[in-house]
Structures are given as structure tokens and as C-alpha cells.
Scaffold this motif. Sequence first.
Motif, PDB file in Angstrom:
ATOM      1  N   VAL A  73       0.847  -1.204   0.000  1.00  0.00           N
ATOM      2  CA  VAL A  73       0.000   0.000   0.000  1.00  0.00           C
ATOM      3  C   VAL A  73       0.872   1.240   0.000  1.00  0.00           C
ATOM      4  CG1 VAL A  73      -1.644   1.360   1.350  1.00  0.00           C
ATOM      5  CG2 VAL A  73      -2.009  -1.097   1.057  1.00  0.00           C
ATOM      6  N   ARG A  74       1.879   1.261   0.877  1.00  0.00           N
ATOM      7  CA  ARG A  74       2.767   2.428   0.954  1.00  0.00           C
ATOM      8  C   ARG A  74       3.496   2.647  -0.377  1.00  0.00           C
ATOM      9  NH1 ARG A  74       4.033   4.536   5.806  1.00  0.00           N
ATOM     10  NH2 ARG A  74       6.208   4.842   5.242  1.00  0.00           N
ATOM     11  N   ALA A  75       3.984   1.562  -0.975  1.00  0.00           N
ATOM     12  CA  ALA A  75       4.690   1.681  -2.263  1.00  0.00           C
ATOM     13  C   ALA A  75       3.749   2.195  -3.349  1.00  0.00           C
ATOM     14  CB  ALA A  75       5.286   0.332  -2.658  1.00  0.00           C
ATOM     15  N   ALA A  76       2.516   1.717  -3.341  1.00  0.00           N
ATOM     16  CA  ALA A  76       1.546   2.155  -4.355  1.00  0.00           C
ATOM     17  C   ALA A  76       1.221   3.632  -4.205  1.00  0.00           C
ATOM     18  CB  ALA A  76       0.269   1.319  -4.255  1.00  0.00           C
ATOM     19  N   LEU A  77       1.207   4.122  -2.980  1.00  0.00           N
ATOM     20  CA  LEU A  77       0.843   5.521  -2.737  1.00  0.00           C
ATOM     21  C   LEU A  77       2.017   6.488  -2.889  1.00  0.00           C
ATOM     22  CD1 LEU A  77      -1.577   5.011   0.283  1.00  0.00           C
ATOM     23  CD2 LEU A  77      -2.169   5.627  -2.070  1.00  0.00           C
ATOM     24  N   GLU A  78       3.238   5.959  -3.049  1.00  0.00           N
ATOM     25  CA  GLU A  78       4.403   6.830  -3.218  1.00  0.00           C
ATOM     26  C   GLU A  78       4.284   7.719  -4.453  1.00  0.00           C
ATOM     27  OE1 GLU A  78       7.918   4.459  -3.226  1.00  0.00           O
ATOM     28  OE2 GLU A  78       7.957   4.284  -1.040  1.00  0.00           O
ATOM     29  N   SER A  79       3.599   7.229  -5.478  1.00  0.00           N
ATOM     30  CA  SER A  79       3.486   8.001  -6.714  1.00  0.00           C
ATOM     31  C   SER A  79       2.313   8.968  -6.693  1.00  0.00           C
ATOM     32  CB  SER A  79       3.357   7.056  -7.910  1.00  0.00           C
ATOM     33  OG  SER A  79       2.194   6.266  -7.781  1.00  0.00           O
ATOM     34  N   GLY A  80       1.592   9.041  -5.561  1.00  0.00           N
ATOM     35  CA  GLY A  80       0.483   9.975  -5.447  1.00  0.00           C
ATOM     36  C   GLY A  80      -0.810   9.271  -5.095  1.00  0.00           C
ATOM     37  N   PRO A  81      -1.898  10.046  -5.031  1.00  0.00           N
ATOM     38  CA  PRO A  81      -3.197   9.475  -4.642  1.00  0.00           C
ATOM     39  C   PRO A  81      -3.645   8.387  -5.611  1.00  0.00           C
ATOM     40  CG  PRO A  81      -3.293  11.876  -4.708  1.00  0.00           C
ATOM     41  CD  PRO A  81      -1.986  11.474  -5.305  1.00  0.00           C
ATOM     42  N   ARG A  82      -4.331   7.399  -5.068  1.00  0.00           N
ATOM     43  CA  ARG A  82      -4.889   6.305  -5.872  1.00  0.00           C
ATOM     44  C   ARG A  82      -6.313   6.052  -5.441  1.00  0.00           C
ATOM     45  NH1 ARG A  82      -1.179   2.061  -8.451  1.00  0.00           N
ATOM     46  NH2 ARG A  82       0.799   3.123  -8.474  1.00  0.00           N
ATOM     47  N   SER A  83      -7.155   5.671  -6.386  1.00  0.00           N
ATOM     48  CA  SER A  83      -8.533   5.293  -6.064  1.00  0.00           C
ATOM     49  C   SER A  83      -8.515   3.906  -5.417  1.00  0.00           C
ATOM     50  CB  SER A  83      -9.380   5.244  -7.343  1.00  0.00           C
ATOM     51  OG  SER A  83      -8.980   4.141  -8.144  1.00  0.00           O
ATOM     52  N   TRP A  84      -9.660   3.503  -4.882  1.00  0.00           N
ATOM     53  CA  TRP A  84      -9.785   2.165  -4.295  1.00  0.00           C
ATOM     54  C   TRP A  84      -9.408   1.103  -5.326  1.00  0.00           C
ATOM     55  CZ3 TRP A  84     -10.149  -0.415   0.072  1.00  0.00           C
ATOM     56  CH2 TRP A  84     -10.562  -1.736   0.020  1.00  0.00           C
ATOM     57  N   ASP A  85      -9.969   1.200  -6.541  1.00  0.00           N
ATOM     58  CA  ASP A  85      -9.696   0.218  -7.587  1.00  0.00           C
ATOM     59  C   ASP A  85      -8.205   0.161  -7.917  1.00  0.00           C
ATOM     60  OD1 ASP A  85     -12.362  -0.417  -7.717  1.00  0.00           O
ATOM     61  OD2 ASP A  85     -12.739   0.606  -9.613  1.00  0.00           O
ATOM     62  N   GLU A  86      -7.563   1.317  -7.995  1.00  0.00           N
ATOM     63  CA  GLU A  86      -6.133   1.346  -8.298  1.00  0.00           C
ATOM     64  C   GLU A  86      -5.313   0.706  -7.183  1.00  0.00           C
ATOM     65  OE1 GLU A  86      -5.848   5.365 -11.041  1.00  0.00           O
ATOM     66  OE2 GLU A  86      -5.912   5.587  -8.856  1.00  0.00           O
ATOM     67  N   LEU A  87      -5.708   0.956  -5.930  1.00  0.00           N
ATOM     68  CA  LEU A  87      -5.003   0.329  -4.813  1.00  0.00           C
ATOM     69  C   LEU A  87      -5.185  -1.180  -4.822  1.00  0.00           C
ATOM     70  CD1 LEU A  87      -5.503   2.738  -1.790  1.00  0.00           C
ATOM     71  CD2 LEU A  87      -3.356   2.074  -2.871  1.00  0.00           C
ATOM     72  N   VAL A  88      -6.407  -1.623  -5.090  1.00  0.00           N
ATOM     73  CA  VAL A  88      -6.651  -3.071  -5.154  1.00  0.00           C
ATOM     74  C   VAL A  88      -5.749  -3.684  -6.219  1.00  0.00           C
ATOM     75  CG1 VAL A  88      -8.329  -4.842  -5.787  1.00  0.00           C
ATOM     76  CG2 VAL A  88      -8.996  -3.010  -4.236  1.00  0.00           C
TER      77      VAL A  88
END
Length: 126
Positions: A73-88
Motif C-alpha cells: 500500500v505504501r509503495a503504491a501511494l508513493e506516486s500519489g493518490p490512488r482510487s480504491w480500484d487502483e489500490l486493489v
Amino acid sequence: MAGDRQSVKTYVPTDQKEIWCDHADELDMSLSEFVRTMVQAGRKGFAPSDSATDEELASEGSNPGGHDLERRVRAALESGPRSWDELVQAVVGDVEDELEETLDELQDRNRVRYSGRDGGYVLTDE
């Protein structure tokens, strides 16, 4: 057109559908949205951030299966905000391939077999 939609049907055991419905409700999603999201998530691979060092990864705890959710989750958010679908999609990884590989290995070792009569994969007596 990008906005065009097509219907896709699948048949699953009643208990599986109930589990999916419950999970979709927990996520405040329709069943269609839940299934679409989970299929897309299963198809997308995940590569850890190049900026994470071995020491940082080790300090976040070990997980032999490599499914360290917080790190993903932290790595995914490093590039900026993400929607729920993008995080999944970012955190699930390519679970379908991992599952298939594991089932193949278990079947090769006669630990699991597929039984249509029993409705799916079952443990063997060995």
C-alpha cells in the motif's frame, strides 16, 4: 468505444456467491463492481518500488509468501493518490498465477486433486 460495456456471465457455487456478496457489501460495492475489480486485480502484477532498500523491506517484517500488505500500500501511494480500484490492483499482485502455480505443485505431489463431483479442489489422503 471506451464507454461500451458488455455483459459477462459466470456460474459459481451458491456459497461462493454469498461470500462474494458479503465482501462486496463490506466494501460498499455492487456485486458486478466487486467481481470486475477482483478479476482486474488478479490479472495485474505488482513490482515493489525500486526505492525500497533490502533493509527497509526487512524492517517491515517478514512474510514468507511475500504478501506484505502495508508495504505494498505504501509503495503504491508513493506516486500519489490512488482510487480504491487502483489500490486493489496495485496490492493484490498476480494472485491467479501464484494460485495456479501452487495448485500445480500440490497436484504434482499428490497433495491436492480436482474433483468435479466434489465441486472443486480437494485434499488427498496422502
